[in-house]
Design a protein around this motif. Structure first.
Motif, PDB file in Angstrom:
ATOM      1  N   TYR A  13      19.970   1.135  10.956  1.00 26.57           N
ATOM      2  CA  TYR A  13      21.236   1.441  11.459  1.00 26.57           C
ATOM      3  C   TYR A  13      21.262   2.161  12.778  1.00 26.57           C
ATOM      4  O   TYR A  13      22.149   2.672  13.550  1.00 26.57           O
ATOM      5  CB  TYR A  13      22.113   2.164  10.467  1.00 26.57           C
ATOM      6  CG  TYR A  13      22.993   1.514   9.590  1.00 26.57           C
ATOM      7  CD1 TYR A  13      24.232   0.935  10.045  1.00 26.57           C
ATOM      8  CD2 TYR A  13      22.524   1.009   8.255  1.00 26.57           C
ATOM      9  CE1 TYR A  13      25.028   0.065   9.308  1.00 26.57           C
ATOM     10  CE2 TYR A  13      23.211   0.258   7.682  1.00 26.57           C
ATOM     11  CZ  TYR A  13      24.541  -0.275   7.946  1.00 26.57           C
ATOM     12  OH  TYR A  13      25.447  -1.422   7.248  1.00 26.57           O
ATOM     13  N   ALA A  24      18.248  -0.762   6.251  1.00 23.29           N
ATOM     14  CA  ALA A  24      19.265  -0.948   5.125  1.00 23.29           C
ATOM     15  C   ALA A  24      18.938  -2.191   4.353  1.00 23.29           C
ATOM     16  O   ALA A  24      19.126  -2.316   3.077  1.00 23.29           O
ATOM     17  CB  ALA A  24      20.534  -0.887   5.731  1.00 23.29           C
ATOM     18  N   GLY A  45      24.383   0.834  -2.753  1.00 23.05           N
ATOM     19  CA  GLY A  45      23.273   1.244  -1.859  1.00 23.05           C
ATOM     20  C   GLY A  45      22.073   0.427  -1.589  1.00 23.05           C
ATOM     21  O   GLY A  45      21.277   0.659  -0.829  1.00 23.05           O
ATOM     22  N   CYS A  46      22.485  -0.798  -2.097  1.00 23.44           N
ATOM     23  CA  CYS A  46      21.283  -1.966  -2.142  1.00 23.44           C
ATOM     24  C   CYS A  46      21.466  -2.811  -0.592  1.00 23.44           C
ATOM     25  O   CYS A  46      20.591  -3.374  -0.467  1.00 23.44           O
ATOM     26  CB  CYS A  46      21.124  -2.640  -3.218  1.00 23.44           C
ATOM     27  SG  CYS A  46      22.712  -3.881  -3.369  1.00 23.44           S
ATOM     28  N   GLY A  47      22.733  -2.595  -0.125  1.00 25.09           N
ATOM     29  CA  GLY A  47      22.758  -3.346   1.223  1.00 25.09           C
ATOM     30  C   GLY A  47      23.898  -4.250   1.106  1.00 25.09           C
ATOM     31  O   GLY A  47      24.014  -5.076   2.070  1.00 25.09           O
ATOM     32  N   LYS A  48      24.860  -4.225   0.018  1.00 27.61           N
ATOM     33  CA  LYS A  48      25.668  -5.321  -0.045  1.00 27.61           C
ATOM     34  C   LYS A  48      26.618  -5.278   1.358  1.00 27.61           C
ATOM     35  O   LYS A  48      27.003  -6.254   1.819  1.00 27.61           O
ATOM     36  CB  LYS A  48      26.583  -5.267  -1.344  1.00 27.61           C
ATOM     37  CG  LYS A  48      25.390  -5.286  -2.361  1.00 27.61           C
ATOM     38  CD  LYS A  48      26.223  -5.567  -3.832  1.00 27.61           C
ATOM     39  CE  LYS A  48      27.049  -4.135  -4.372  1.00 27.61           C
ATOM     40  NZ  LYS A  48      26.392  -3.057  -4.310  1.00 27.61           N
ATOM     41  N   SER A  49      27.244  -4.133   1.536  1.00 28.80           N
ATOM     42  CA  SER A  49      28.042  -3.931   2.515  1.00 28.80           C
ATOM     43  C   SER A  49      27.467  -4.210   4.037  1.00 28.80           C
ATOM     44  O   SER A  49      27.961  -4.887   4.729  1.00 28.80           O
ATOM     45  CB  SER A  49      28.627  -2.572   2.691  1.00 28.80           C
ATOM     46  OG  SER A  49      29.193  -2.251   1.387  1.00 28.80           O
ATOM     47  N   THR A  50      26.324  -3.804   3.998  1.00 24.00           N
ATOM     48  CA  THR A  50      25.531  -4.215   5.265  1.00 24.00           C
ATOM     49  C   THR A  50      25.425  -5.700   5.474  1.00 24.00           C
ATOM     50  O   THR A  50      25.677  -6.334   6.521  1.00 24.00           O
ATOM     51  CB  THR A  50      23.909  -3.478   5.134  1.00 24.00           C
ATOM     52  OG1 THR A  50      24.153  -2.178   5.159  1.00 24.00           O
ATOM     53  CG2 THR A  50      23.225  -3.998   6.396  1.00 24.00           C
TER      54      THR A  50
HETATM   55  P1  ADP Z   1      26.002  -1.163  -0.791  1.00 25.19           P
HETATM   56  O1  ADP Z   1      27.219  -1.663  -0.205  1.00 25.19           O
HETATM   57  O2  ADP Z   1      25.094  -2.091  -1.656  1.00 25.19           O
HETATM   58  O3  ADP Z   1      26.467  -0.041  -1.533  1.00 25.19           O
HETATM   59  P2  ADP Z   1      25.293  -0.532   1.738  1.00 25.19           P
HETATM   60  O4  ADP Z   1      24.890  -1.662   2.754  1.00 25.19           O
HETATM   61  O5  ADP Z   1      26.430   0.315   2.136  1.00 25.19           O
HETATM   62  O6  ADP Z   1      25.024  -0.673   0.363  1.00 25.19           O
HETATM   63  O7  ADP Z   1      24.101   0.513   2.320  1.00 25.19           O
HETATM   64  C1  ADP Z   1      22.697   0.161   2.054  1.00 25.19           C
HETATM   65  C2  ADP Z   1      21.811   1.437   2.876  1.00 25.19           C
HETATM   66  O8  ADP Z   1      22.101   1.595   4.226  1.00 25.19           O
HETATM   67  C3  ADP Z   1      21.987   2.712   2.079  1.00 25.19           C
HETATM   68  O9  ADP Z   1      20.878   3.236   1.943  1.00 25.19           O
HETATM   69  C4  ADP Z   1      22.819   3.207   3.147  1.00 25.19           C
HETATM   70  O10 ADP Z   1      22.830   4.626   2.913  1.00 25.19           O
HETATM   71  C5  ADP Z   1      22.592   2.823   4.525  1.00 25.19           C
HETATM   72  N1  ADP Z   1      23.914   2.817   5.528  1.00 25.19           N
HETATM   73  C6  ADP Z   1      24.825   2.125   5.167  1.00 25.19           C
HETATM   74  N2  ADP Z   1      25.924   2.476   6.229  1.00 25.19           N
HETATM   75  C7  ADP Z   1      25.246   3.091   6.992  1.00 25.19           C
HETATM   76  C8  ADP Z   1      25.379   3.653   8.411  1.00 25.19           C
HETATM   77  N3  ADP Z   1      26.456   3.509   8.767  1.00 25.19           N
HETATM   78  N4  ADP Z   1      24.346   4.408   8.768  1.00 25.19           N
HETATM   79  C9  ADP Z   1      23.272   4.898   8.289  1.00 25.19           C
HETATM   80  N5  ADP Z   1      22.924   4.353   6.898  1.00 25.19           N
HETATM   81  C10 ADP Z   1      23.588   3.435   6.398  1.00 25.19           C
END
Ligand code: ADP
Ligand code: ADP
Length: 237
Positions: A13, A24, A45-50
């Motif tokens: 990120y 991430a 926190g596994c990266g699904k939204s990412t």
């Molecule tokens: P999920 O959707 O599975 O809960 P995310 O994709 O939100 O997971 O997050 C994956 C990792 O990336 C986590 O460790 C989270 O803390 C980190 N993360 C998510 N968004 C950001 C961001 N904007 N800046 C920094 N780290 C992020």
């Protein structure tokens, strides 16, 4: 050719996180055929939204390659519809006007919107009918139950006739009965229209019930650790 194609995709990120080796997601490789229903499951926190941000072009990979519809993704994509855990309907608009909202966003020329309004409206009404919301077109969100609001949100995501529907925990806030009812509604819509679906969920049962292929992600690092085709349970035409 695959419709969605991730090849060894990594995302950090920030430059600092990247320098520290904190990604991430790491090394995501996934490809979905046109019309395939894919589910991605894993703990929070596994990266699904990412993954979703990468698939829609809201984030560019630090390493690796993302292609959608055969094209490298270089910025936000317009071919997708999205729905999230919270229905996020605008409270001052009726159900019908909420469903039609995306058309106003992509069609900034008001005159054109006016001239096509009848056609769009017919499409919105048909979608609402197909999810059991016929008769609720003129109600406001507060007059609908949570499940009904979520159905309206799915209609809104489909109003463009997108080639790809992204669903981020869309049923997470619903009770078990309503959730299973919406699974069936979604599967019915999908079996007729055959858009690509990428569903992100932490509910493995939901993933197996709905998807053709289930990917399982692990946390720290965010990686795909398993991939299974679902070959049973629901014969499809
Ligand atoms: P999920 O959707 O599975 O809960 P995310 O994709 O939100 O997971 O997050 C994956 C990792 O990336 C986590 O460790 C989270 O803390 C980190 N993360 C998510 N968004 C950001 C961001 N904007 N800046 C920094 N780290 C992020
Ligand atoms: P919930 O999301 O609260 O569990 P559902 O979406 O499953 O509820 O709704 C159950 C049924 O109850 C709906 O299909 C509808 O027939 C009826 N219903 C719920 N809320 C309303 C409302 N505001 N007006 C009319 N009927 C409603």
């Amino acid at each position: 050719a695959p419709f969605v194609d991730f090849e060894d995709v990594w995302l950090a990120y920030s430059d600092e996180l990247r320098a520290a080796g904190q990604f991430a997601v790491e090394g995501i490789t996934l490809s979905a055929a046109p019309g395939e229903f894919v589910a991605i499951v894993g703990p929070s926190g596994c990266g699904k939204s990412t993954f979703m941000k990468l698939a829609t072009g809201l984030r560019m990979p630090s390493k690796g390659r993302v292609r959608v519809a055969g094209q490298p993704v270089t910025g936000p994509l317009k071919i997708t519809g999205m729905a999230f855990q919270a229905p996020s309907l605008l409270p001052w608009r009726t159900t019908l006007d909420n469903v039609m909202l995306p058309l106003e966003i992509v069609e900034p020329h008001r005159s054109q919107l006016r001239s096509q309004r009848a056609q769009y409206e017919a499409r919105a009404r048909k979608l609402l009918q197909s999810v059991g919301l016929g008769g609720y077109e003129d109600k406001f969100p507060w007059q609908l139950s949570g499940g009904m609001q979520q159905r309206a949100s799915i209609c809104r995501a489909l109003i463009h006739e997108p080639k790809m529907l992204l669903l981020d925990e869309p049923f997470g806030a619903l009770d078990a009965f309503t959730r299973e009812e919406l699974w069936c509604i979604l599967r019915d819509l999908w079996s007729v229209q055959r858009f690509n679906v990428i569903l992100v969920t932490h509910d493995l049962r939901e993933a197996v019930f709905l998807a053709d292929t289930v990917y399982v992600m692990s946390r720290s690092p965010g990686r795909i650790v398993a991939q299974r085709r679902v070959e049973f349970a629901h014969p499809r035409n």
